[in-house]
Design an enzyme around this catalytic site. Structure first.
Site, short mmCIF file in Angstrom:
data_model
loop_
_atom_site.label_atom_id
_atom_site.label_comp_id
_atom_site.label_asym_id
_atom_site.label_seq_id
_atom_site.Cartn_x
_atom_site.Cartn_y
_atom_site.Cartn_z
CG ASP A 31 -2.09 0.87 1.21
OD1 ASP A 31 -3.20 0.38 1.47
OD2 ASP A 31 -1.92 2.08 0.92
CG ASP A 58 2.68 4.20 -7.09
OD1 ASP A 58 1.85 3.35 -7.46
OD2 ASP A 58 2.66 5.39 -7.44
CB SER A 125 -17.39 -0.88 -9.24
OG SER A 125 -18.53 -0.08 -9.06
CE1 TYR A 150 -13.32 3.50 -8.92
CE2 TYR A 150 -15.62 3.81 -9.51
CZ TYR A 150 -14.65 3.11 -8.83
OH TYR A 150 -14.99 2.03 -8.06
CE LYS A 154 -12.26 -0.13 -9.44
NZ LYS A 154 -11.13 -0.79 -8.78
CE1 TYR A 177 -15.45 -6.03 -4.01
CE2 TYR A 177 -14.67 -3.78 -3.99
CZ TYR A 177 -14.43 -5.13 -3.91
OH TYR A 177 -13.15 -5.54 -3.72
CG ASP A 298 -25.86 10.02 -8.06
OD1 ASP A 298 -24.76 9.46 -8.06
OD2 ASP A 298 -26.30 10.70 -7.11
N1 UFG Z 1 -26.11 10.56 -1.72
C1 UFG Z 1 -26.78 11.66 -1.19
N2 UFG Z 1 -26.05 12.57 -0.49
C2 UFG Z 1 -24.70 12.43 -0.29
C3 UFG Z 1 -24.03 11.30 -0.82
C4 UFG Z 1 -24.77 10.39 -1.54
O1 UFG Z 1 -27.98 11.81 -1.35
O2 UFG Z 1 -24.11 13.32 0.34
C5 UFG Z 1 -26.88 9.57 -2.48
C6 UFG Z 1 -26.39 9.41 -3.90
O3 UFG Z 1 -26.97 10.38 -4.74
C7 UFG Z 1 -26.82 7.98 -4.21
C8 UFG Z 1 -26.69 7.26 -2.86
O4 UFG Z 1 -26.70 8.30 -1.88
O5 UFG Z 1 -28.14 7.96 -4.60
C9 UFG Z 1 -25.42 6.50 -2.72
O6 UFG Z 1 -24.34 7.33 -3.05
P1 UFG Z 1 -22.81 6.95 -2.77
O7 UFG Z 1 -21.98 8.11 -3.21
O8 UFG Z 1 -22.67 6.47 -1.38
O9 UFG Z 1 -22.59 5.71 -3.71
P2 UFG Z 1 -22.76 5.60 -5.31
O10 UFG Z 1 -23.83 4.61 -5.53
O11 UFG Z 1 -22.87 6.90 -5.98
O12 UFG Z 1 -21.31 5.12 -5.64
C10 UFG Z 1 -21.04 3.81 -5.84
C11 UFG Z 1 -19.58 3.51 -5.45
C12 UFG Z 1 -18.64 4.09 -6.45
C13 UFG Z 1 -19.09 3.75 -7.85
C14 UFG Z 1 -20.47 4.28 -8.07
C15 UFG Z 1 -20.95 4.08 -9.48
O13 UFG Z 1 -19.27 4.02 -4.17
O14 UFG Z 1 -17.36 3.52 -6.23
O15 UFG Z 1 -21.32 3.60 -7.18
O16 UFG Z 1 -22.27 4.44 -9.65
F1 UFG Z 1 -18.32 4.29 -8.79
#
Ligand code: UFG
Length: 340
Positions: A31, A58, A125, A150, A154, A177, A298
């Site tokens: 790491d 790295d 992911s 990003y 993947k 995931y 999103d």
């Molecule tokens: N959300 C909020 N407020 C916040 C943060 C998130 O409302 O402050 C909402 C987001 O809009 C989403 C949900 O909570 O609807 C989950 O959001 P996250 O950011 O926790 O997770 P994501 O689903 O956006 O992200 C995940 C993984 C990323 C990946 C992404 C791809 O964490 O690694 O999905 O869609 F890239």
């Protein structure tokens, strides 16, 4: 078995190291601490009684990666977590993401080939599915054009592994995931976001503890029962257990194909408001939040078809949403105590 865990000091990596050690495996971590804290090594040792071997460099550095493998040719399997993962940052710094996430993978695969290491579990992911047409989404769903550099790293990484597997003795498992949240039951390790969290769960707990003033809920006009977006949240410890099973499956030669993909989720979707409600229930805290506009990039809703992972890995996520939000809250409270 001796297992290399890249990014083993990070959030999912550290939980996986604990599970590996508790299942009798020897772990070596690589790491570069670019997004993690060296103190996690002692925290792992506090849980398991074993401080894992650790090297700080790295993996995008080819010479250092080669030198490492020359000294560790007895590694039987690799779980590769080390990667940048912030969607927004990747849009602004695409080359940083391509360089870090892809060079490191190529270097690892080359060293595996050169040193006869055959087994790679790759941290992928559900983002590869984009907004799936059919839910729950299975491993057979088409991969859609990535929304961010990003996400693209993947997808490209999975293709690099696929092509390498075809042309060598290397075997691969990509674990896709859904949304990992929560922390170890001891509250000794958990998520340590640097700066303002992007993800929902740490933003909720940091708001409740007073680090952030208010959570913004991104959009309530989605076509979902309460209008907020739906995700498949999975406890990080359940996710960690799946990695142990995946790497054992490879080393014990139980794979059906030389490159396999698995969805790692619970199969249940929860909206943002449902996650907030669960948090308020288990913590007894009232969360300060407001509804704002949608966040760019999103998707509306996604949850996993877990049948393949359940049947083939003999693994099923155990913890429910309340257990997940409670463990995240205990972790945040523990961090607050430590910082006093
Ligand atoms: N959300 C909020 N407020 C916040 C943060 C998130 O409302 O402050 C909402 C987001 O809009 C989403 C949900 O909570 O609807 C989950 O959001 P996250 O950011 O926790 O997770 P994501 O689903 O956006 O992200 C995940 C993984 C990323 C990946 C992404 C791809 O964490 O690694 O999905 O869609 F890239």
């Amino acid at each position: 078995m001796k297992i290399l865990v890249t990014g083993g000091v990070g959030y999912i990596g550290s939980h996986t190291v604990v599970e590996l050690q508790q299942n009798g495996h020897e772990v070596v971590i690589v790491d570069n601490l670019s997004n993690s804290n060296i103190g996690v090594l002692d925290a792992i040792a506090k849980i398991t009684g074993i401080k894992p071997e650790f090297e700080n460099f790295d993996l995008a550095d080819k010479t250092k990666t080669e030198d490492f493998f020359k000294c560790h040719s007895d590694i039987q399997g690799i779980i590769h977590f080390a990667a940048f993962k912030a969607v927004g940052e990747s849009v602004n710094e695409p080359l940083m993401y391509y360089r870090n996430n892809l060079f490191s993978l190529v270097n690892i695969l080359q060293s595996m080939k050169d040193n006869g290491v055959e087994n790679l579990v790759f941290s992928s992911s559900c983002t590869v599915y984009g907004q799936p047409e059919k839910l729950p989404v299975s491993e057979n769903a088409p991969v859609q054009k990535a929304e961010s550099p990003y996400g693209n790293t993947k997808q490209i990484s999975e293709e690099i592994i696929f092509d390498t597997v075809k042309a060598s003795d290397i075997k691969g498992i990509a674990v896709r995931y859904f949304n990992p949240i929560g922390a170890h039951e001891t509250a000794i390790i958990g998520e340590l976001p640097l700066g303002v969290p992007n993800c929902l769960m740490p933003y909720i707990t940091q708001t409740a503890i007073g680090i952030r003033e208010q959570l913004s809920v991104f959009g309530d006009d989605y076509k979902t029962p309460d209008g907020t977006a739906i995700r498949d949240y999975i406890h990080v410890a359940d996710l960690a257990k799946a990695h142990v099973i995946a790497v054992e499956r490879m080393v014990k030669q139980k794979m059906k194909k030389d490159f396999e993909y698995f969805n790692l989720g619970t199969g249940n979707g929860y909206s943002v408001l449902e996650v907030i409600k669960s948090f308020e229930k288990v913590s007894g805290e009232k969360l300060n939040y407001k509804i704002v506009g949608r966040r760019a990039g999103d998707i509306e809703k996604v949850w996993a078809d877990t049948n393949f992972a359940n049947d083939e890995l003999g693994w099923k996520a155990q913890q429910n949403i309340d257990e997940m939000t409670l463990s995240a809250w205990k972790w945040e409270q523990k961090l607050a105590l430590n910082n006093k």
